[in-house]
Design a protein around this motif. Structure first.
Motif, short mmCIF file in Angstrom:
data_model
loop_
_atom_site.label_atom_id
_atom_site.label_comp_id
_atom_site.label_asym_id
_atom_site.label_seq_id
_atom_site.Cartn_x
_atom_site.Cartn_y
_atom_site.Cartn_z
N PRO A 1 2.28 -39.22 18.93
CA PRO A 1 2.73 -40.01 17.95
C PRO A 1 4.24 -39.56 17.39
N ILE A 2 4.94 -40.35 16.99
CA ILE A 2 6.41 -40.04 16.53
C ILE A 2 6.31 -39.19 15.06
N SER A 3 5.18 -39.80 14.23
CA SER A 3 5.01 -39.24 13.07
C SER A 3 3.59 -39.62 12.57
N MET A 4 3.43 -38.75 11.55
CA MET A 4 2.04 -38.94 11.12
C MET A 4 2.09 -38.62 9.60
N ASP A 5 1.28 -39.29 8.70
CA ASP A 5 1.36 -38.72 7.29
C ASP A 5 -0.18 -38.27 6.88
N SER A 6 -0.35 -37.37 5.86
CA SER A 6 -1.48 -37.07 5.70
C SER A 6 -1.36 -36.35 3.97
N TYR A 7 -2.46 -35.85 3.42
CA TYR A 7 -2.33 -35.47 2.03
C TYR A 7 -3.10 -34.01 2.15
N GLU A 8 -2.53 -33.29 1.24
CA GLU A 8 -3.07 -31.73 0.89
C GLU A 8 -4.54 -31.69 0.93
N GLY A 9 -5.00 -30.94 1.57
CA GLY A 9 -6.65 -30.35 1.57
C GLY A 9 -7.22 -31.27 2.87
N GLN A 10 -6.52 -32.14 3.43
CA GLN A 10 -7.20 -32.94 4.53
C GLN A 10 -7.20 -32.34 5.91
N GLU A 11 -7.74 -32.55 6.80
CA GLU A 11 -7.80 -32.32 8.24
C GLU A 11 -6.98 -32.97 8.87
N PRO B 1 -6.95 -27.45 9.79
CA PRO B 1 -7.81 -27.74 9.02
C PRO B 1 -7.32 -27.74 7.51
N ARG B 2 -7.47 -28.47 6.28
CA ARG B 2 -6.99 -28.31 5.04
C ARG B 2 -5.52 -27.93 5.00
N VAL B 3 -4.76 -29.05 5.43
CA VAL B 3 -3.33 -28.98 5.32
C VAL B 3 -2.85 -28.74 3.94
N SER B 4 -1.57 -28.22 3.92
CA SER B 4 -0.77 -27.95 2.57
C SER B 4 0.57 -28.44 2.91
N LEU B 5 1.03 -28.57 1.66
CA LEU B 5 2.76 -29.11 1.85
C LEU B 5 3.39 -28.14 2.80
N SER B 6 3.21 -27.17 3.04
CA SER B 6 4.08 -26.01 4.07
C SER B 6 3.79 -26.52 5.30
N ASP B 7 2.92 -27.32 5.66
CA ASP B 7 2.53 -27.74 6.99
C ASP B 7 3.14 -29.02 7.67
N THR B 8 3.98 -29.30 6.59
CA THR B 8 5.09 -30.37 6.89
C THR B 8 6.11 -29.82 7.95
N ALA B 9 6.05 -30.22 9.07
CA ALA B 9 7.02 -29.66 10.40
C ALA B 9 6.81 -30.76 11.31
N VAL B 10 7.52 -30.29 12.71
CA VAL B 10 7.35 -31.20 13.75
C VAL B 10 6.55 -30.18 14.48
N TYR B 11 5.43 -31.09 15.29
CA TYR B 11 4.59 -30.45 16.30
C TYR B 11 4.85 -30.72 17.56
#
Lengths: 115, 115
Positions: free
Chosen positions: B7-17, B76-86
């Protein structure tokens, strides 16, 4: 472990001049090093592969006379952008791989701006 | 090299998997699956690599079904610092050899984590 450094981290040069970028593997011997280029909002594109002590292999469309690569030791590879032009402005990233492992470890990148 | 689709992009929230799936229908028998993370103006960082079933390390898990035509990176349990390109990559290689080729990067998945 597996740290790769690049120098400089950013450089600005005038059109027509040459710029050398160094890539070093700090804590392992890199039998193979790779050079990538990344334009804004685009993915990394492999430019060339260099093996210690031999000539680099360039990807199709990459001018080997313009992008000179030297891999003189197991810890150092250099990329020289000769007669740089504004269209060469990009983010240049190297990676290194040891002979016994698959993972490639990437350097922090070098931002080149040609004015 | 097997082509990958993410997928080109994804959104999620802090603490989510967060699970990012990658398709690689043409994966070869000797291909490994590797995921990298890249922050702006930095080189890619190795996250995890696997061949089949499940691999887990201190930052992520990688799930690979039996047919190996896809893989899922789980953070697991993402944080704001996980914002990146994978980036999901497929290439020949392994601990004992191979992987001599440079890596072919696709467009990657831009993951945005919100508070």
């Amino acid at each position: 472990g597996a740290v790769v450094s690049q120098h400089p981290s950013w450089v600005i040069c005038k059109s027509g001049t040459s710029v050398k970028i160094e890539c070093r593997s700090l804590d392992f011997q890199a039998t193979t090093m790779f050079w990538y280029r990344q334009f804004p909002k685009q993915s990394l594109m492999l430019m060339a592969t260099s093996n210690e002590g031999s000539k680099a292999t360039y990807e199709q469309g990459v001018e080997k006379d313009k992008f000179l690569i030297n891999h003189a030791s197991l810890t150092l590879s250099t990329l020289t952008v000769t007669s740089a032009h504004p269209e060469d402005s990009s983010f240049y990233i190297c990676s290194a791989r040891s002979g016994s492992r698959y993972e490639q470890y990437f350097g922090p990148g070098t931002r080149l701006t040609v004015t | 090299l097997a082509k990958t689709t993410q997928p080109i992009s994804m959104d999620s929230y802090e603490g989510q998997e967060v699970n990012i799936t990658c398709s690689h229908n043409n994966i070869a028998t000797n291909d490994y699956i590797t995921w990298y993370q890249q922050f702006p103006s930095q080189g890619p960082r190795f996250i995890i690599q696997g061949y089949k079933t499940k691999v887990t390390n201190e930052v992520a898990s990688l799930f690979i079904p039996a047919d190996r035509k896809s893989s899922t990176l789980s953070l697991p349990r993402v944080s704001l610092s996980d914002t990146a390109v994978y980036y999901c990559l497929v290439a020949a290689g392994g601990v004992t050899g191979g992987g001599a080729d440079g890596l072919t990067f696709g467009k990657g998945t831009h993951l945005i984590i919100q508070p």
